[in-house]
Motif scaffolding. Structure first.
Motif: not given
Ligand SMILES: NC(=O)c1ccc[n+]([C@@H]2O[C@H](COP(=O)([O-])OP(=O)(O)OC[C@H]3O[C@@H](n4cnc5c(N)ncnc54)[C@H](O)[C@@H]3O)[C@@H](O)[C@H]2O)c1
Ligand SMILES: NC(=O)c1ccc[n+]([C@@H]2O[C@H](COP(=O)([O-])OP(=O)(O)OC[C@H]3O[C@@H](n4cnc5c(N)ncnc54)[C@H](O)[C@@H]3O)[C@@H](O)[C@H]2O)c1
Ligand SMILES: NC(=O)c1ccc[n+]([C@@H]2O[C@H](COP(=O)([O-])OP(=O)(O)OC[C@H]3O[C@@H](n4cnc5c(N)ncnc54)[C@H](O)[C@@H]3O)[C@@H](O)[C@H]2O)c1
Ligand SMILES: NC(=O)c1ccc[n+]([C@@H]2O[C@H](COP(=O)([O-])OP(=O)(O)OC[C@H]3O[C@@H](n4cnc5c(N)ncnc54)[C@H](O)[C@@H]3O)[C@@H](O)[C@H]2O)c1
Lengths: 382, 382, 382, 382
Positions: A12, A16, A39, A86, A89, A106-107, A133, A179, A182
């Motif tokens: 959302g 990130s 979100d 995480n 997932h 996502e991982k 991912m 970010s 968690w």
């Molecule tokens: N592949 C990669 O290189 C990479 C890089 C960064 C993050 N990630 C992974 O991506 C995932 C998200 O990380 P992030 O850094 O974007 O986190 P973040 O905290 O920046 O964003 C998480 C988003 O998920 C939403 N959210 C949380 N719980 C929810 C739910 N139950 N239903 C709907 N939306 C929900 C939040 O509101 C937020 O918008 C993690 O699992 C992380 O490990 C992967």
């Protein structure tokens, strides 16, 4: 081919990783963003979805609602991306599979190998694609590396050095950073921080480049360099032994002061070594055991055809992480739509087995680390 | 100051290390080469000494003869360098000390900590200087690194990454190579190859840069990647824990295909990291935890005075290993002649305690490695 | 071979270049420092000579006295190095040749091509060796580059890019800096600063690497970026056309803020390019027109034998400017003592013709620059 | 904001630049591809448009037809991108402006300054936005560089070094290569090859980074290194003098063997220099006149807010050319839709004046070059 009707859970406003998912998936028309539960805050999520141009009715308050509603529509989504923290997932992925959706997750895939086994079983039953991912694997020079290993250009693989050591958390974290918060909460990430957040990226790169190698045992030591993070580690060293006798050493860290990213891998063979760094993804160092090292560059005619195939702009121009992710999304689309594509040879991608392996690996690292680094036998749950 | 009358044991014709010893010691007139027992082959050794311009009578057939004869001369040597294969260091060093000679000994000082203790005792009794040739430590940027650590520019030291991993022996060795042959003969090198040949260099660099850190325990895994080398390892990974909680990871290898040298060290602190590589010795990377990384360069006015003091040519010009060794020989001369020098502040150098520590470290690495990498308590023999 | 009896004019206490001359010349016993007129200040010069261990009677108050006295001794010097400010080179060099001394002269050889012609004539008459200290040319990778060009590995040479652009004088200079002061005094350096101080180094490197190329015409633009330096330039751009159609572009500067040295050369051929930088002298980039670039490294078996021949420490270890200068002094010794050496093939070195060429080049650059960059025909005085 | 209805002329199947235009423009929803006249071959162009998902009726046989038909529709396009060979830009751009379309035109804007003046006049009359695709300028580190210059971090600008020298055409070209063929055809590119194809990129980067500088005069020398290309140059050197006294040197080449791209710029100021290379676009070297050089990295909190503002993925991750182009397209959208955006401060972009300047610059380079490099006064047509 008709675009795959596709939704997102998470990712959302201000997240990130949301933007790169949307950008990579839709870039070439393989996926069309159709709905989302973006979100944890339903209001903010809906507003965001509408800003993205979605119909109000398809901006959902929760993934539960989204999966149910979409499953009732004739034009409901076929695939979903899970980009939430995480701990969620597993349940979201399971719910998606139960609705017969293809999943890009996502991982890490989930938090325990038990969960991983369940998802694996479910994915097979429902015959659904689950991509995980591990985005760096989409870089063309990784494909090139894989083909070089396959062709025997490195000889027998002997040693692997891998690092993902940034310094972004050298200081104790700011409690207001959402970010971050968690990521350092065991409730959300489970019992590991950097092994799960960073370590499984190089782990998968090894697998992507040298798919023939199988880990036999693992020894891990981990630290909470910033004390307040305990029991979560912010630094770890892992050794691995492979079935062919090769040995790997990995360093993962969030307290490597001064490093902005630090994902790097070196594969040493009997005939040559290769080295690649995510910060300069367009080059691959190739170093024969005798003779002078060479710098292989994206887009050079000398590369393997499959490494050339995904070029989006001619060599010399800089491609970056977005192209890597776009490449993976393209492969996910190929996997989902299968023969609809009349493209070049079917390609590998990080799938549910890779995701499950990574989860087991984290567990084994913790098991070893909790016994002061003792060697632990590794058996994949797959 | 009158040059120190000085002889060499070993370092004969075709040896890999003889030239740099002679060049570094005599360069600035601190030492004058007066005699030598240069070769295991007495004839070749004598011929070589005379080619170097020595009097025939001072080109000896053996170190035994040399130490005896020289001790009877009024103008006999005051100091000797030992540049022979490892197994002989102990007996030659002891013999030299018994004749009250100052010693510059090649690494490793000897093969067992028992021998090291004896030499240590003897050196103290006779009040002689024993320098150990950890030559890389003489680079000015190592002095700079030491001063930065001392001044707290890195904050608390947290993580150390060290490597000395070249690929010179990626292929099974040529049986006719003399210099190589002894290196892979346990009779001459004792029970370890790369830990002793390479590992103690970065080990000492850590000590030189961060003298306040003390190793608490060690875990080591080693491999004979080229099988025929067993029981000697040609690759090893070492983890170390320090008393302040810092953790170090070291990789040593002779089978890192494509690497020509590969000595590199990174010290990660709470405030900043530094990184240095022996292949580009004139620069030191300084990377603050926040802000942009900087490239410190030899000869810049910003450096600490003691790092500037040993400049031989102004900044920007490339200095190399010879200058590093010359710096150490100069410090050995200062230690030997003491107050005769009215130079800048007395300086540190790799001494017999450092040499002894390294020998113990090798033993502990082997002890750990032989128990499959178990943590082993490290207590220096000093 | 008996060491060459050798003296120095200039290079006294605190001079920037005295130490490296002494160190490089005496390092391998080819030259023995026997006397000197080290300083414009006779007292300081004598004191310095005695500190260096010379007999008082051979520490001279002036080069005039030195050349005369030495010529009367049976053990008088055979060769002399001139390491004084530019304006004095001509008269000292002439005086030395008139006493039948071999000369190693600092660059530039002299201030006008008329002077250069005279010295050339005199050197031929007396049959003396005159080496000019274009020290960077002594690096082994320059020898390697020369052999690669000779062997046709680059194909036809097309374009040359050369730079010697440091930033040491970005700020208006400190009036108290002695070494600097004369460099910016037209009385001492003649009508040019950076072209003469820096530009002739890359000029000679081109000649050393591609001796077959002859300059046809020159166009030069120069600036006094720091206004107070006018009429001396502190920045200049030079274009050159060669007789084979190749074109060269050179940048020289003392106001390139942030650069500590900046000597760099790239030779572009029809088949490949090579690139070398004095700050990383142990590597040479080799870039074929098709295929991947390679990093050639000092000490690799792939190099040409003549580039390997001068190795002083095995590959991977850093050699620096001192080794380059030592290599040149060795070649000067070979040239002086001729057949006394039974070494590898006779080698090239920067000789009086190279020195004279450089002087003419400076003149032509000024001629062009003073006409707003008009092309000027270049004819060497040789 | 509603997406801008947008069409493309050129950029058809197999073209080198079509994909990146489509990808960059549509990426964030600012533009919606609505129609196209993609190809000189109408059939192929239509087929391609339909493959892209366009309605058949909006896949046009020619830009003439497209502009006319679209102008009659209520939902006709508002903007058009011109991605055809150079000679056609002028007429297509004029035709577009006459239909009151906003234009994004590939470089060079047109072939003569007379044409440029006309387009300029027309654009003003019709009050239309004309962006010119100097794509590299969209990289965030260019924005950072601009802000650093603006803030005085470099002091007075003194020297500029720019290069765009690749080696892609080191060999005489393959006559069957379509994309190449027109590039070396004076009928299509006008009287210049590399100055127009490459040189105007660094020219504009200088302008983007240091908008306050104005060129006073130009001297250019150019060569047809591969003879068959005459009268088109494949290599050129340009000197420029600016009104503040700064001087710039530029090298452009298509025969720089071994270089894959080679766009690089260095700005030297009285206080510091900056350097940037398109092959590593995420870093910017900052080198103060005194002190140690720093590596500024995309995404670091130290950057200027406007350089941070366009981040698409957090620092450390590699962004590439696609992000740079997307940034520019976003700015074009802002310029077109004006206040509809409530984004951060309005930003600069390469506009029609920049495009016109570049055309004049090419002319002046040719004028100088055709007079053997004589200085030529530069006056922009704007
Ligand atoms: N592949 C990669 O290189 C990479 C890089 C960064 C993050 N990630 C992974 O991506 C995932 C998200 O990380 P992030 O850094 O974007 O986190 P973040 O905290 O920046 O964003 C998480 C988003 O998920 C939403 N959210 C949380 N719980 C929810 C739910 N139950 N239903 C709907 N939306 C929900 C939040 O509101 C937020 O918008 C993690 O699992 C992380 O490990 C992967
Ligand atoms: N400090 C460093 O960086 C560095 C580098 C290389 C070698 N070394 C050390 O230097 C030592 C010598 O190594 P090397 O590579 O020069 O070996 P080498 O085999 O090239 O030379 C050894 C020399 O010692 C002579 N020698 C052997 N036994 C002798 C004896 N009993 N008496 C007199 N001379 C004898 C041999 O004839 C030969 O000249 C080793 O201990 C090695 O570990 C240190
Ligand atoms: N080859 C290179 O890379 C290189 C580098 C630096 C300097 N140089 C050249 O070396 C020369 C000296 O430069 P420097 O930087 O060492 O200058 P410097 O000012 O540091 O030293 C000059 C020395 O010459 C002495 N001297 C001056 N006039 C003399 C005279 N008439 N008789 C005896 N001694 C006299 C001075 O007392 C001083 O000791 C210059 O020609 C310079 O161009 C060459
Ligand atoms: N900004 C940059 O970095 C960059 C990079 C490459 C090319 N370019 C510019 O882009 C333009 C196109 O170059 P390219 O390399 O893509 O060329 P290309 O030959 O690869 O493609 C040209 C395309 O235009 C089409 N075309 C030609 N004439 C047409 C017409 N009259 N109507 C419609 N379509 C027509 C062709 O069929 C083809 O699809 C050139 O002006 C070039 O200078 C800019």
């Amino acid at each position: 081919m008709e675009p795959i009707r596709w939704g997102i859970v998470g990712g959302g406003e201000g997240s990130s990783i949301g933007y790169i998912h949307r950008s990579a998936a839709t870039r070439d028309g393989y996926f069309r963003l159709t709905c989302g539960a973006f979100d944890i805050n339903p209001e903010r999520g809906k507003r965001f979805g509408m800003q993205l141009g979605l119909e109000e009715s398809r901006c959902y308050a929760s993934y539960v609602e989204m999966f149910r509603n979409e499953s009732f529509r004739r034009d409901g989504i076929e695939a979903v991306t899970i980009a939430t923290p995480n701990a969620t997932h597993y349940e979201i992925c399971r719910a998606a599979l139960e609705r017969n959706l293809h999943v890009i997750c996502e991982k890490p895939l989930c938090l325990t190998s038990r969960e991983a086994e369940e998802l694996l079983k479910l994915a097979k039953e429902r015959n659904r694609v689950v991509g995980v991912m591990f985005g760096y694997a989409g870089h063309q020079m990784i494909e090139q590396a894989r083909r070089m290993v396959e062709a025997g250009e490195l000889g027998e693989i002997r040693i692997i050095k891998a690092e993902f050591a940034h310094g972004g958390l050298s200081a104790a974290e700011d409690a207001r950073n959402e970010s971050l918060k968690w990521r350092l909460n065991p409730q959300v990430v489970g019992p590991s921080f950097v092994l799960a957040d960073l370590g499984i990226h190089p782990l998968y790169l090894i697998r992507a480049i040298a798919p023939g190698l199988n880990i036999k045992r693992i020894s891990c030591r981990r630290q909470s360099v910033v004390k307040s993070r305990a029991p979560l580690e912010d630094n770890a060293f892992v050794l691995m032994e492979y079935d062919n006798g090769a040995v790997a050493s990995m360093w993962v860290s969030a307290v490597n002061a001064g490093s902005q990213h630090g994902l790097r891998i070196r594969i040493v063979g009997s005939k040559a070594s290769i080295e690649w760094s995510a910060e300069t993804p367009n080059i691959l160092s190739f170093e024969p055991a005798s003779g002078s090292p060479r710098v292989l560059r994206r887009g050079m005619p000398e590369l393997y055809p499959s490494a050339m195939a995904e070029d989006r702009i001619s060599g010399g121009h800089s491609e970056g992480l977005f192209e890597a992710w776009s490449n993976l999304y393209r492969r996910f689309a190929i996997a989902i739509r299968g023969k609809a594509f009349s493209l070049h040879e079917p390609s590998w991608y990080p799938d549910i087995e890779d995701g499950a392996n990574a989860v087991t690996w984290i567990e084994k690292c913790l098991e070893s680390s909790n016994q002061d680094g003792r060697w632990v036998k590794y058996e994949s749950c797959v």
